[in-house]
Design a protein around this motif. Sequence first.
Motif, mmCIF file in Angstrom:
data_model
loop_
_atom_site.group_PDB
_atom_site.id
_atom_site.type_symbol
_atom_site.label_atom_id
_atom_site.label_comp_id
_atom_site.label_asym_id
_atom_site.label_seq_id
_atom_site.Cartn_x
_atom_site.Cartn_y
_atom_site.Cartn_z
ATOM 1 N N UNK A 13 0.821 -1.205 0.000
ATOM 2 C CA UNK A 13 0.000 0.000 0.000
ATOM 3 C C UNK A 13 0.860 1.262 0.000
ATOM 4 N N UNK A 14 1.938 1.256 0.810
ATOM 5 C CA UNK A 14 2.821 2.423 0.878
ATOM 6 C C UNK A 14 3.529 2.652 -0.457
ATOM 7 N N UNK A 15 3.948 1.579 -1.097
ATOM 8 C CA UNK A 15 4.653 1.706 -2.378
ATOM 9 C C UNK A 15 3.720 2.248 -3.455
ATOM 10 N N UNK A 16 2.468 1.855 -3.383
ATOM 11 C CA UNK A 16 1.507 2.325 -4.384
ATOM 12 C C UNK A 16 1.290 3.837 -4.265
ATOM 13 N N UNK A 17 1.403 4.363 -3.029
ATOM 14 C CA UNK A 17 1.183 5.786 -2.797
ATOM 15 C C UNK A 17 2.452 6.604 -2.997
ATOM 16 N N UNK A 57 10.761 8.263 -4.209
ATOM 17 C CA UNK A 57 10.759 7.642 -2.875
ATOM 18 C C UNK A 57 10.825 6.108 -2.923
ATOM 19 N N UNK A 58 10.619 5.528 -4.090
ATOM 20 C CA UNK A 58 10.568 4.053 -4.188
ATOM 21 C C UNK A 58 11.885 3.367 -3.803
ATOM 22 N N UNK A 59 13.071 3.868 -4.223
ATOM 23 C CA UNK A 59 14.313 3.178 -3.837
ATOM 24 C C UNK A 59 14.488 3.020 -2.320
ATOM 25 N N UNK A 60 13.920 3.967 -1.583
ATOM 26 C CA UNK A 60 14.034 3.868 -0.122
ATOM 27 C C UNK A 60 13.209 2.718 0.444
ATOM 28 N N UNK A 91 11.886 -10.022 -6.487
ATOM 29 C CA UNK A 91 11.576 -9.267 -7.705
ATOM 30 C C UNK A 91 11.138 -7.858 -7.355
ATOM 31 N N UNK A 92 10.298 -7.747 -6.344
ATOM 32 C CA UNK A 92 9.824 -6.434 -5.915
ATOM 33 C C UNK A 92 10.981 -5.570 -5.432
ATOM 34 N N UNK A 93 11.878 -6.182 -4.647
ATOM 35 C CA UNK A 93 13.022 -5.433 -4.128
ATOM 36 C C UNK A 93 13.906 -4.910 -5.269
ATOM 37 N N UNK A 94 14.159 -5.772 -6.245
ATOM 38 C CA UNK A 94 14.998 -5.358 -7.382
ATOM 39 C C UNK A 94 14.381 -4.169 -8.123
ATOM 40 N N UNK A 95 13.061 -4.223 -8.339
ATOM 41 C CA UNK A 95 12.394 -3.142 -9.068
ATOM 42 C C UNK A 95 12.326 -1.863 -8.244
ATOM 43 N N UNK A 96 12.093 -2.011 -6.935
ATOM 44 C CA UNK A 96 12.066 -0.821 -6.079
ATOM 45 C C UNK A 96 13.409 -0.104 -6.097
ATOM 46 N N UNK A 97 14.501 -0.891 -6.119
ATOM 47 C CA UNK A 97 15.832 -0.289 -6.167
ATOM 48 C C UNK A 97 16.034 0.501 -7.461
#
Length: 990
Positions: free
Chosen positions: A425-429, A434-437, A476-482
């Motif tokens: 939910x936080x990532x969607x907002x 701010x996503x890499x953090x 996979x999510x972690x890689x994309x967030x980075x």
Amino acid sequence: MNMGRKFWFCIGMVLGASQLLRADNPPVNDRILQQELKQQQIRTTTQRVGDQLESIIAEFDRNGIAGEDVKVLRAIRGVLGKLTEKDMDKVIGFLQQARAASDPSTSTKNTSDAYASQKGIITQLKQLVLEYQRQQALYEISIRLKELAARQSANMWLGVWLANSTEGKVPSAFDEGQKSNLKIQEIDQENIKDEVVIVLKRLEKVRQEITDGPTAERPKQALQQAQEGGLHPAMDTSVNELKTGKLLSAAGSEKKVRDQLREIARLLTLSQDTAEALRQAIQDLDRAIDEQKQTMAKTRAIENKEDSTKTETKQAEVVDGTDLIRKDIESLAPVAAEHLKNAEDRMQEARNVLRAPEEVKKKREKAPPKQEDALVNMAQARRALEEQLAKAEQELTKQETALASLKELQEEVRELIKKEETLRDDSAKASKNDLPAKAPGQGELKDKAQDLQQRAAARAQDASQSIAEAATQMQKSQNDLAKAQNNAPAQQASIDALQRADQQLNEQIAKLEEAEKQLAGLEKLKEKLENVIKEEQKVNLSTAKEAAKPEAKPSPDLASKQESLGKETGDLQKDAATNQVAKAAEHLGEAKSHMEQAKGELDKPAPKAAQPKQTEALADLYAAKKEIDNKIDDLKDKLGLPQDASQSLADAAAAIEQAQKDVNDAMSEMQQDPGALDSLQQQQQQIANSLDQMGKSKPQAPQVGKAQKAADQAAQQLAQSDLPGAINSMKQAQKAMNENASQSQQGQQSQQGSPKEGEGAPSMSDLSKQQAQVQKAAESLMAAQQKAPAQALQKAAKKLEHAAETIGPLAAGSAGELPSSAESALQAAEDALANGSAQAEAGQGPPAQASASAAAQALAQAQAALALAQAGLSSEMAAAGQGQGQGQGQGQGKGQGQGKGRGQGQGQQGEGNGQGTPGPNGNGRQGNWNGAGGADGPRRAASGPGQYTGLPKRDRAAIQQSQAEKYPQEYGALVEQYLKNLSDQTGKDQ
């Protein structure tokens, strides 16, 4: 004197010391002193042998070597230590008391106690040799299969190299060197196939010989794996494919053979210990790291295309070996498995460089950095394995049931779901910047998922796989967030997988809660059954007393009690069926039927006719209890409940020791000459053996064979304490020898001048004289038994009855679960003691002494089984190695031996990467080389024998080479010859 001879000397003296108080010995005090000095020498020698074993074990400990083979060593050392520190000291004490006693009866009693203790020592050593041989047989087969797997792997990689060298040519286009290499491969593959067939035949023979106990499951599972895993078809296919030149397809089949051989070998040295599996993985990884370093060095030194091809093949071998390690630890250490997967990817990239049509110089520049990255990942995997090993060792001290563990795990899974939903939910907002953090937080959740995956693997495999899937999606999510990208589908997929795991844990928890209820019901059933067994034992004893009376009289109370027990057994039969123990219910139904038949005989009254029915009823009750015990053990294993039998083993050993004292006292009261019967039996067996050798050299003399048969029958009857029958057989042997005497003299005259047969062997005349002496001694012994005073027989009856009461609870199982070989021996002893007590009370001296002797032997076997169990050896082979049935009283006797064993484990079938490893399916020249890797069929274990960790690098090569040996050379001389000599020499006259 070498170490093997030291063992021979030690055991020879142990066996020789068992022959006390023979008729032709020197005066009493002199011969007791002689035995005392012998026993002291035995103790010193055995202690020295134990110290030598201790030094070998200490060397293993210093090098971090562990596993099933070392456990056996420790157990042997433990048994020898107990023999020297306790049992042999006790024998010496009895002999010293006998020598110091002024009263002849006291001296005889102490001598009898010394003799009985010596018998116990010998029985323990006999069982030790049988257990050692059983363990070693499986270990040797396992080592041979590992060697064949290594040869198969080498042949497989030779095929890969040849395929790369020939570049897809048909065999007719090969040059002479290539044709020669192909022919060598065909020959080697045929040899591997033939040798595997031979080893599996030997394994089948071992399976047939080992019929009970935990070890019996290993050859069964290994043979099942060979059948279900497709080993034989793969061997046939590999040979045919090599003959038709399908090199890479053949390599795929060879890989399957290699993997199956490894799996079968692992099953034979099965260890359920997670720590041992991790230690094994660390050792294997150390070897793979060394091989990777060597490959990198070769890469930097390549000069031409041929060097490049060879190095690429070598790199593929390292990929293959690393992949095997990864599959072994996937469920045990997922973090380490992930590092190994990364290492394999870097190795594959290095292979692609080495295969590419580039200049050699560029290959030398591009491939080593990728190989170095692989080494870094392998080192990280090793650290992760060490951390997981430390956790596993801590878990050993943690007492937690499976149900509590799964409930705790479920709570953590639910908490992880909440955290992942929050991150989603936080990532969607969040804004893109701010996503890499968010990536580190996702990484922490992934690490938690991997930890939960490992914890779930042992008790909830389905849930573990779902959690593993969640961890993959989190990665996979972690890689994309980075990369400042939100991967909402991956986050949702991880939540879905965790929710699926939650449901799977729910189902497993429900099963365990049902198992808890069933366990409670079975324990109540077992308690009721044990009470019925104890009451039936009392009825059996009372019936034996009635049967020993000259005239049978009505016993309404006894018949009524038997009827009541029959009804209780019928109720237990219904309970067993309700608790889903069908075999126990069947045995209880048979027990009820036999009790009803016994009640009918008691009503007549015919107590002698009732005895066999009661004996069968008890056997049925024991069998039913065993089935219930097995079911209880299964449920306890499922529930993860501790099963520490150390206290029950110690209590049982103390009770057996007390029963042995009572039996020794009873035999002293009945004036049984300590060791006399055994001495006669050994002398009689020697006569039978000499006649057997004479019959082989003179097949034309039928009377020799007749004499041998009668002499051997006499030896067997003496072993059963049947003096009247033995004396009758001796007379028949003597008659046949006398009939042969004149023929032997004529034969000797006609053969004058010809070479003598059996130089130094006794003549027929010598054997006839020996037989006459043994017969005279046997008649004297029987006469002495018949002269036992009535008062002494009554005392003996009470002693035997007290012994029966002492071991009755053990035979019934109410004192805790014991090794099945000990239980069957105790049941035989209980039957013999009941008969012996009744016979002594009725004034029947000789049969009472025969029953007492049978009970003493059965108690010694039970004592030995407990000693091995306390030392860590199963000792379940006792019933297979030695018959428990004893001739008693009226010839009634029944023995049974049962065992159980379980072994289970889980492994995963993995997939190869690209060209990395051969697979199970395919066709043509590329064929199954391009398919998925792994061994088809169920994998039944996750670990093998433990090895070492942290060994100094300079010593590693030498220690690794020794792993293919079943034990160090000095240990082989020590134990194998020692135990073999013991087995061979038992029963021979010293």
